[in-house]
Design an enzyme around this catalytic site. Structure first.
Site, short mmCIF file in Angstrom:
data_model
loop_
_atom_site.label_atom_id
_atom_site.label_comp_id
_atom_site.label_asym_id
_atom_site.label_seq_id
_atom_site.Cartn_x
_atom_site.Cartn_y
_atom_site.Cartn_z
N ASN A 172 0.86 -1.18 0.00
CA ASN A 172 0.00 0.00 0.00
C ASN A 172 0.89 1.23 0.00
OD1 ASN A 172 -2.93 -1.02 0.44
ND2 ASN A 172 -1.71 -2.17 1.93
N GLU A 173 1.12 1.76 -1.19
CA GLU A 173 2.03 2.88 -1.37
C GLU A 173 1.37 4.20 -0.95
OE1 GLU A 173 4.99 2.33 -1.89
OE2 GLU A 173 5.41 0.87 -3.47
N PRO A 174 2.16 5.28 -0.83
CA PRO A 174 1.58 6.60 -0.54
C PRO A 174 0.41 6.91 -1.46
CG PRO A 174 3.97 6.73 -0.45
CD PRO A 174 3.63 5.34 -0.92
#
Length: 652
Positions: A172-174
């Site tokens: 879950n990236e920025p």
């Protein structure tokens, strides 16, 4: 490798309750990642046994990467030695690269099998890992089914997490939303850079992955996020103490009612209670903390140490320190003198001089100096200026290259050297046939494929030749270059074997032979799984073994730790600072240039795309600038060292 007893303490570093006021996620700090991993493994084992007594399944969310490997090792040992059964366990892995075949060396399916599933009695039907082989149009339905299966078994009891430098949990990236569920995502460039070494180059890292969502993670009844090493310290501070924001997905964990961060001392080093404890509670001041506080205040105010006032200390929570010492002037002078004593242009000790306030002894002279270099270029990159100074000042300098460094050589380098050798040996039909086999292998080789033994040997010879060239340039006799080729490294892949008796004995033999007065070693303790850390563990274990044997020469041996290409010691921790003038800095650069296979573009550059000589020079210059800003003399560059005290009773 000696086993770590289960009696290893799982007690965190003690802390007063008041010191936790900045932390929004409960955090336990351990001295090292081994103790921290044991704590997490014990909690998982306790859950499994509790569910067994209740006749229920234990549902556990699992993570991959270097962070949980020791935890899995402990779980396997619990199964083998304490009869912990996993028959009632259902697992769901966080993520998988896409696309990815399960038998690839990069696959999380293979990772989990190698580290856990192949060694325990968990039923195969209870194992769930995102499928990287799906057609793109089938991914959405798979993700919905993944979520449904988690709900069918009653939800996650525990979710284990690591954390990426971007603050990602899972993949879950920025920008990931609070309610996100299992889905396909595009990977952030920083995440791909961090994975580049595993894939033998950024261009080989997948751009997509399938991951559980933030909402899925937060639905777990218990969440444990683990972090090891200084490289994670900044993002851990943001996750634990910062504001909740999508740009740092780990901050969403602050909303979970039963989340805990488990960190080693290095990963927790930026937390307020560790970095600046005087800002959160009354401190018990010792010399080390006094030095750290004064340096921090000087840097905070951009003011030289000797210019700090009582008011400055009072304003930043150190009024009790000034009261104990008597005045800011007295305190400043004490710290200034401590810093001044760390600076020496004689890293081997200055003969015929008063050495009472110097980091090193004047006698004996000349000293036998042994520099351990994990890879064939760490010596000149990390302490090349000091190495040159030791040689110039007449010491008997030996360099021990602990590993071959062969996996860091590009295939083209092999072909370039083979072309040269082919021209020289045109009449040697046997060599020509061997060279042709190598060429054919490399033409078929895919990213991540393990090199043949012959190619590994060729790459090792390339790096050996470069190391010898650097030694000659620095004035170290070729006979004083020792190529140890420690067995733990000889896998041909990024993943290494645990160190063994053979590694220890090879190191002990060299130490027995040389009986050095000084040892320099790479002190990258914050990296829990890298080559540098393993090499240092081998040195420490070897010294302990020799101490137990009664090696009398150890009483006259100082051990100094340097840092690698990516970071430097904090000035508050440095015990020896060796100034490097412009001419010696140029000589150091030229010594690094002898390592041609690492020039221009290194195989494993990490997240910094500069060349190693550029990183080293900037680091050394920044250290000198920081000393100058504190009020010390102005130097071109400085290399810093911390002393390792392995024998009681040796004066600091």
């Amino acid at each position: 490798m000696p086993e770590i007893a289960f009696a290893l303490s799982t007690q965190p570093i003690p802390i007063e309750e008041e010191a936790l006021k900045f932390e929004k996620i409960p955090t336990r700090i351990y001295e090292d990642s081994d103790a921290a991993s044991l704590y997490v493994a014990n909690e998982i084992a306790q859950l499994i046994r509790q569910r067994q007594k209740q006749g229920k399944k234990a549902v556990i969310g699992l993570a991959t990467g270097s962070t949980p490997t020791k935890m899995y090792e402990y779980l396997v040992r619990f199964h083998r030695e304490e009869d912990l059964s996993f028959k009632n366990v259902v697992t769901f892995n966080l993520d998988e690269y896409y696309p990815m075949q399960p038998d690839s060396i990069h696959s999380y399916v293979r990772f989990m099998n190698e580290h856990l599933f192949d060694h325990i009695d968990i039923p195969k039907k209870n194992i769930h890992i995102p499928d990287g082989t799906l057609e793109k149009e089938d991914v959405r339905d798979f993700c919905k089914a993944y979520e449904a299966r988690i709900r069918e078994v009653g939800g996650l009891d525990i979710q284990i997490l690591g954390i990426g430098r971007t603050g990602h949990i899972g993949f879950n990236e920025p920008g990931s939303s609070l309610g996100s569920t299992t889905r396909m995502v595009r990977l952030d460039r920083v995440t791909r850079l961090d994975a580049a070494s595993d894939f033998f180059g950024l261009e080989n890292v997948p751009t997509k992955a399938i991951t559980m969502g933030v909402g899925t993670i937060l639905s777990a009844r218990r969440v444990i996020m683990m972090a090891w090493g200084e490289g994670k310290s900044s993002i851990i501070k943001q996750a634990v103490e910062g504001k909740i924001r999508e740009s740092v997905p780990a901050t969403f964990l602050q909303q979970h009612p039963n989340c805990q961060v488990i960190a080693d001392r290095a990963a927790a080093s930026s937390l307020t209670r560790v970095a600046t404890p005087w800002l959160v509670s009354e401190c018990h001041w010792d010399d080390a903390l006094i030095k750290k506080a004064a340096i921090w205040l000087s840097q905070k105010l951009d003011t030289a140490i000797l210019k700090l006032t009582n008011e400055h200390y009072n304003e930043y929570g150190m009024g009790n320190l000034v009261a104990e010492i008597g005045s800011a002037e007295h305190l400043n002078l004490k710290v200034f003198n401590d810093l001044q004593r760390t600076i020496t242009g004689w890293p081997g000790g200055k003969p015929n001089a008063d050495d009472s306030s110097r980091p090193e002894r004047r006698e004996p002279y000349p000293k036998r100096v042994l520099i351990f270099s994990p890879h064939p270029d760490d010596d000149v990159i990390s302490m090349g200026g000091t190495l040159l100074r030791l040689v110039d000042q007449g010491h008997q300098v030996h360099v021990a290259y602990q590993t071959s460094g062969n996996i860091a050589v590009f295939d083209d380098e092999v072909i370039r050297f083979l072309d040269f050798a082919t021209e020289v040996q045109k009449e040697n039909k046997l060599l020509q046939a061997q060279f042709q086999e190598v060429r054919e292998f490399l033409s078929r080789k895919k990213p991540g494929d393990v090199d043949s033994p012959e190619i590994q040997d060729f790459k090792a010879l390339i790096r050996k030749g470069e190391a010898l060239a650097a030694c000659r340039y620095c004035g170290v006799p070729e006979s004083n270059a020792h190529f140890m080729n420690l067995p733990f490294y000889q896998t041909g892949t990024v993943k290494k074997k645990p160190y063994s008796e053979a590694d220890l004995e090879r190191t002990c033999d060299l130490l027995r032979e040389l009986r050095p007065h000084q040892i320099f070693a790479a002190g990258d303790l914050s990296d829990p799984h890298g080559t540098h850390r393993v090499c240092l563990q081998i040195i420490f274990q070897s010294l302990e073994r020799l101490k137990a044997e009664g090696a009398d020469w150890l009483k006259d041996c100082y051990v100094w730790l340097y840092r690698g290409a990516w970071q430097e010691w904090d000035i508050a921790d440095m015990e020896m600072a060796v100034p490097i003038g412009p001419k010696d800095l140029e000589r150091k650069r030229n010594a690094i240039f002898k390592h041609q296979s690492q020039k221009d573009s290194a195989m494993f550059p990490g997240h910094d795309d500069r060349e190693f000589w550029q990183r080293a020079e900037q680091r050394n210059k920044e250290t000198a600038e920081r000393y100058n800003a504190l009020g010390m003399a102005e130097y071109e560059a400085i290399e810093g060292f911390v002393r390792y005290h392995f024998l009681p009773g040796i004066p600091a």
